[in-house]
Design an enzyme around this catalytic site. Sequence first.
Site, short mmCIF file in Angstrom:
data_model
loop_
_atom_site.label_atom_id
_atom_site.label_comp_id
_atom_site.label_asym_id
_atom_site.label_seq_id
_atom_site.Cartn_x
_atom_site.Cartn_y
_atom_site.Cartn_z
N ASN A 219 -2.39 8.10 -3.42
CA ASN A 219 -1.40 7.07 -3.76
C ASN A 219 -2.07 5.84 -4.37
O ASN A 219 -2.70 5.98 -5.43
CB ASN A 219 -0.42 6.76 -2.63
CG ASN A 219 -0.98 6.35 -1.30
OD1 ASN A 219 -1.58 7.16 -0.59
ND2 ASN A 219 -0.79 5.11 -0.91
N ASP A 220 -2.00 4.66 -3.78
CA ASP A 220 -2.40 3.43 -4.48
C ASP A 220 -3.82 3.48 -5.06
O ASP A 220 -4.76 3.87 -4.37
CB ASP A 220 -2.39 2.24 -3.51
CG ASP A 220 -1.08 2.08 -2.77
OD1 ASP A 220 -0.11 2.76 -3.10
OD2 ASP A 220 -1.05 1.25 -1.83
N PHE B 218 -6.55 1.43 4.64
CA PHE B 218 -5.47 1.15 3.70
C PHE B 218 -6.03 0.44 2.46
O PHE B 218 -7.22 0.29 2.29
CB PHE B 218 -4.38 0.34 4.39
CG PHE B 218 -3.38 1.16 5.15
CD1 PHE B 218 -3.68 2.43 5.61
CD2 PHE B 218 -2.12 0.65 5.43
CE1 PHE B 218 -2.75 3.19 6.33
CE2 PHE B 218 -1.18 1.40 6.13
CZ PHE B 218 -1.50 2.67 6.58
N ARG C 137 -1.58 -6.68 5.00
CA ARG C 137 -2.42 -5.67 4.35
C ARG C 137 -2.63 -5.93 2.86
O ARG C 137 -2.04 -6.82 2.27
CB ARG C 137 -1.81 -4.28 4.53
CG ARG C 137 -0.41 -4.09 3.98
CD ARG C 137 0.09 -2.69 4.31
NE ARG C 137 1.41 -2.41 3.80
CZ ARG C 137 2.55 -2.64 4.46
NH1 ARG C 137 2.50 -3.18 5.67
NH2 ARG C 137 3.72 -2.35 3.92
#
Length: 425
Positions: A19-20, A76, A137
Amino acid sequence: MTEPLRPLFHFTPPRGWLNDPNGLIFHQGFWHLFYQHNPKGTDWGNMTWGHARSTNLVHWEHLPLALEPYGEGTIFSGSAVLDERGIAGCGKRALLLFYTFAGKPFDQRMAFSNDAGKTFQQLAWNPVLPNIEGENRDPRVFWHAGAAHWCMALYVRRGTSDGIEFYTSPRLTAWSFSSRIEGFYECPECFELEGSWVLFGADGEYVLGEFDGMAFHPEGERLKLDYGMNFYAAQTWSHAPENRRVLIAWMRGGSYPGMPFNQQLTFPTEITLHEIGGQKRLCRQPIPEISLLWRESWQVTDTALVPGCGLTGLWEGEAFDVEAALILEPGAQLVLTVRGSTIHYDAARAQLSCFGRTASMPLREGKLLKLRVLCDRTSIEVFGGHGEVAFSNCFLPDTAQRTVALAASDGGVHVTTLSVRLIRS
């Protein structure tokens, strides 16, 4: 062909979930790309930082995992900077990664590399910023030359309010609160471009303004970086040569049945500022390095589109880079079809449409339409005008649909130039 849904020129992991994009930085001749990754499966979870690098942003070398879960938390999103003077105590020219440790609670931590990103070590006195509130975050760290200190933009939800908070630090290892701006969600990005500062969150809604190293002061309304269905968590490379500002995003929501990987990134785009209709706008265009992937190229010039008889069936393939400059009469309706997907421009309404999404885009000088379309096996990206309007969309291709066509149902369209280029992997 063992992986028919593997994109030919959009970044995907060898296996597992993506993902990111994280930690984008140009360092020692390489464009480093870190990304949210699950190396153990094709679903979200077990968040790890995958790592790849490139000398040209189109050919990627996959590297060992950079950051893996430890303790009671996973890794993350975050960012990367180069510590030229070694002020963080990790050595001169250390490559520093700032990330959210998704534990109980969430906090912000740092890892460092002294071997040009081959291996990373955790900072002994982590966290560098303890929990602020809830699941704070996605630290975006950058240097502010005017204020002569480091800044961190961090997503923080306070109660039910989403926002970006700014923190400052002289040495990168301890941070102090400076300000907050409301209404932005996840993955903050903040940078200076051609004398203006830019701020946006994960959904790509951006605002221009001034940033004095402590607080962001918006000037004007929020605008969209992308109008498509599959654009999220965009970030740009730090320390890029020649002050380039290059962006890449997660194409969230694509489908890849039967593949050993899941999800892809957009093709890298270069960001510039243009005045459109009296207003400064961010504009995105595919990086010029895409020309390294062109296999064959065809061009049409100085041609009128006759009603009921457009340009069709002339070009066939899996992946294309299509570029067009056209003169439209008032009321003209243009349809560009790429692998069965249509991009439509309505001159009367001054609207560009793709995959059911529509954006306002007046013709330049009242008559000129410029389009750029990148089509890969599972995605189509459209850029209109200077790139002030863009659509990032994923799709599952019909294998029988392999052509490019251009038509105007009622005429009124003159092709100044049309370039169709086949793309190789």
